[in-house]
Design a protein around this motif. Structure first.
Motif, mmCIF file in Angstrom:
data_model
loop_
_atom_site.group_PDB
_atom_site.id
_atom_site.type_symbol
_atom_site.label_atom_id
_atom_site.label_comp_id
_atom_site.label_asym_id
_atom_site.label_seq_id
_atom_site.Cartn_x
_atom_site.Cartn_y
_atom_site.Cartn_z
ATOM 1 N N HIS A 143 0.572 -0.696 -0.058
ATOM 2 C CA HIS A 143 0.003 0.241 0.057
ATOM 3 C C HIS A 143 0.976 1.677 0.303
ATOM 4 O O HIS A 143 0.777 2.272 -0.801
ATOM 5 N N ALA A 144 2.024 1.642 0.713
ATOM 6 C CA ALA A 144 2.987 2.330 1.280
ATOM 7 C C ALA A 144 3.305 2.599 -0.854
ATOM 8 O O ALA A 144 3.552 3.513 -0.892
ATOM 9 N N LEU A 145 4.249 1.494 -1.371
ATOM 10 C CA LEU A 145 4.830 1.668 -2.379
ATOM 11 C C LEU A 145 3.859 2.530 -3.158
ATOM 12 O O LEU A 145 4.078 3.003 -4.397
ATOM 13 N N GLU A 146 2.579 1.977 -3.384
ATOM 14 C CA GLU A 146 1.535 2.604 -4.367
ATOM 15 C C GLU A 146 1.258 4.016 -3.930
ATOM 16 O O GLU A 146 1.316 4.367 -5.325
ATOM 17 N N ARG A 147 1.201 4.662 -2.779
ATOM 18 C CA ARG A 147 1.137 5.279 -2.452
ATOM 19 C C ARG A 147 1.732 6.630 -2.388
ATOM 20 O O ARG A 147 1.451 7.981 -3.182
ATOM 21 N N LEU A 148 3.164 5.705 -3.111
ATOM 22 C CA LEU A 148 4.156 6.962 -3.179
ATOM 23 C C LEU A 148 4.792 7.275 -4.987
ATOM 24 O O LEU A 148 4.980 8.465 -5.031
ATOM 25 N N SER A 149 4.435 5.508 -5.493
ATOM 26 C CA SER A 149 3.697 6.101 -6.897
ATOM 27 C C SER A 149 3.443 7.351 -7.446
ATOM 28 O O SER A 149 3.203 7.718 -7.943
ATOM 29 N N ALA A 150 2.259 6.757 -6.650
ATOM 30 C CA ALA A 150 1.088 7.632 -7.249
ATOM 31 C C ALA A 150 1.291 9.393 -7.173
ATOM 32 O O ALA A 150 1.183 10.416 -7.680
ATOM 33 N N ALA A 151 1.989 9.844 -5.892
ATOM 34 C CA ALA A 151 2.760 10.486 -5.708
ATOM 35 C C ALA A 151 3.567 11.558 -6.399
ATOM 36 O O ALA A 151 3.760 12.644 -6.939
ATOM 37 N N PHE A 152 4.082 10.347 -7.005
ATOM 38 C CA PHE A 152 5.655 10.697 -8.042
ATOM 39 C C PHE A 152 4.297 11.175 -9.129
ATOM 40 O O PHE A 152 4.734 12.050 -10.482
ATOM 41 N N CYS A 153 3.666 9.963 -9.597
ATOM 42 C CA CYS A 153 2.628 10.748 -11.344
ATOM 43 C C CYS A 153 1.758 11.809 -10.581
ATOM 44 O O CYS A 153 2.043 12.625 -11.644
ATOM 45 N N GLY A 166 6.675 -0.606 -9.448
ATOM 46 C CA GLY A 166 7.244 -1.947 -10.210
ATOM 47 C C GLY A 166 7.307 -3.081 -8.444
ATOM 48 O O GLY A 166 7.340 -3.649 -9.233
ATOM 49 N N LEU A 167 7.901 -2.427 -8.381
ATOM 50 C CA LEU A 167 8.186 -3.094 -6.822
ATOM 51 C C LEU A 167 6.834 -3.911 -5.987
ATOM 52 O O LEU A 167 7.327 -5.370 -5.878
ATOM 53 N N ALA A 168 5.615 -3.160 -5.882
ATOM 54 C CA ALA A 168 4.752 -3.674 -5.634
ATOM 55 C C ALA A 168 4.412 -5.450 -6.453
ATOM 56 O O ALA A 168 3.500 -5.840 -6.461
ATOM 57 N N VAL A 169 4.252 -4.462 -8.047
ATOM 58 C CA VAL A 169 3.891 -5.063 -8.527
ATOM 59 C C VAL A 169 4.745 -6.492 -9.012
ATOM 60 O O VAL A 169 3.794 -7.929 -9.023
ATOM 61 N N THR A 170 6.306 -7.182 -8.825
ATOM 62 C CA THR A 170 6.673 -7.935 -8.710
ATOM 63 C C THR A 170 6.416 -8.366 -7.411
ATOM 64 O O THR A 170 6.554 -9.507 -7.614
ATOM 65 N N ALA A 171 5.830 -8.083 -6.135
ATOM 66 C CA ALA A 171 6.018 -8.944 -4.949
ATOM 67 C C ALA A 171 4.123 -9.645 -5.284
ATOM 68 O O ALA A 171 4.210 -11.056 -5.789
ATOM 69 N N GLU A 172 3.497 -8.993 -5.883
ATOM 70 C CA GLU A 172 2.056 -9.770 -6.329
ATOM 71 C C GLU A 172 1.414 -9.079 -8.039
ATOM 72 O O GLU A 172 0.536 -7.909 -7.986
ATOM 73 N N PRO A 173 1.981 -10.132 -9.261
ATOM 74 C CA PRO A 173 1.452 -9.346 -10.326
ATOM 75 C C PRO A 173 0.057 -9.511 -11.064
ATOM 76 O O PRO A 173 0.556 -9.246 -11.388
ATOM 77 N N HIS A 174 -0.510 -9.683 -9.650
ATOM 78 C CA HIS A 174 -2.064 -9.852 -10.058
ATOM 79 C C HIS A 174 -2.845 -8.994 -10.146
ATOM 80 O O HIS A 174 -4.220 -8.538 -9.905
ATOM 81 N N ARG A 175 -1.706 -8.030 -8.642
ATOM 82 C CA ARG A 175 -2.321 -7.464 -7.744
ATOM 83 C C ARG A 175 -2.513 -5.312 -8.221
ATOM 84 O O ARG A 175 -2.538 -5.098 -9.059
ATOM 85 N N GLU A 176 -4.317 -5.515 -8.344
ATOM 86 C CA GLU A 176 -5.396 -4.548 -9.210
ATOM 87 C C GLU A 176 -4.835 -2.680 -9.723
ATOM 88 O O GLU A 176 -4.208 -2.112 -9.861
ATOM 89 N N SER A 177 -4.789 -3.101 -8.024
ATOM 90 C CA SER A 177 -4.200 -1.216 -7.557
ATOM 91 C C SER A 177 -3.255 -0.741 -7.594
ATOM 92 O O SER A 177 -2.286 -0.212 -8.791
ATOM 93 N N ALA A 178 -2.043 -2.530 -7.579
ATOM 94 C CA ALA A 178 -0.840 -1.723 -8.128
ATOM 95 C C ALA A 178 -0.483 -1.297 -9.406
ATOM 96 O O ALA A 178 0.045 -0.824 -10.280
ATOM 97 N N ARG A 179 -1.356 -2.119 -10.509
ATOM 98 C CA ARG A 179 -1.130 -2.135 -12.064
ATOM 99 C C ARG A 179 -1.859 -0.968 -12.193
ATOM 100 O O ARG A 179 -1.187 -0.620 -13.602
#
Length: 229
Positions: A143-153, A166-179
């Motif tokens: 969740h923190a990685l997604e939040r930080l990435s959204a901030a960078f966007c 990408g670190l979050a997607v690598t951990a869970e490739p099918h995680r919709e929020s990260a994708r």
């Protein structure tokens, strides 16, 4: 584990004890520790093994553990997991985007804590007491990685956004929020690239597309996919 930048040798039982204390911020009683670490031993034998382990740890690293009756680290011990948890909590609860990105400039943050957010907690350890702690930290860090990435966007830094999520997607490739965040970062990165290179001229129309040179590979293939998108 390091002291004065030197590794400490405490044996397997010592490492397990240190990991137990690191994953639990609150003090642990001796009885709790012996039952966690040696659940298949009688109480008396588990307590004896704990005494031996404590002796070895204190001998290898004086000052690591508090001298209180309960087991905990000394006040001046720094634990990277605690720092990573704190960073993740701040990332999730900081509303201002610039303040959120500014957290990465704090001492020890970018090099250690953010790095730890990219990895599961002791993934190869089979300890039953670690399973729940590992999963809670996993969800927190994703969740923190997604939040930080959204901030960078949000501040138009898509390459960094793609690297982080990408670190979050690598951990869970099918995680919709990260994708979804990754797709947003990819879109911004491609738009930024077009702004820098300008529109293609008529001669390039119909020519096979190629990956721009110098572009980070992370923005061209979603981690976990077999083929670039």
């Amino acid at each position: 584990m390091l002291t004065d930048d030197r590794p400490i040798v405490v044996g397997s039982s010592g490492r397990r004890l240190i990991a137990l204390l690191a994953t639990r911020r609150e003090p642990v009683t001796r009885k709790q520790a012996s039952r966690f670490l040696w659940p298949d031993r009688a109480d008396a034998r588990a307590a004896a093994r704990l005494r031996v382990t404590l002796c070895r740890v204190r001998s290898a690293c004086p000052g690591l553990l508090s001298e209180s009756d309960e087991l905990r680290f000394a006040d001046d011990v720094w634990v990277d997991l605690w720092s990573a948890r704190g960073l993740a909590q701040r990332l999730l609860h900081t509303s201002c985007v610039w303040n959120l990105v500014g957290l990465l400039r704090q001492p020890r943050c970018a090099d250690s804590s953010l790095s730890l957010l990219g990895h599961d907690l002791l993934p190869d350890w089979p300890e039953p007491w670690l399973c729940g702690v590992r999963e809670r930290f996993r969800q927190l860090r994703l969740h923190a990685l997604e939040r930080l990435s959204a901030a960078f966007c949000a501040i138009q830094r898509p390459h960094e956004a793609a690297r982080v999520v990408g670190l979050a997607v690598t951990a869970e490739p099918h995680r919709e929020s990260a994708r979804r965040v990754f797709a947003r970062a990819l879109s911004l990165a491609m738009g930024d690239m077009l702004m820098r290179t300008g529109p293609c001229d008529a001669r390039s129309l119909g020519q096979p597309a190629s990956e721009p040179t110098g572009a980070p590979s992370a923005i061209w293939a979603c981690p976990g996919d077999g083929d670039p998108r």
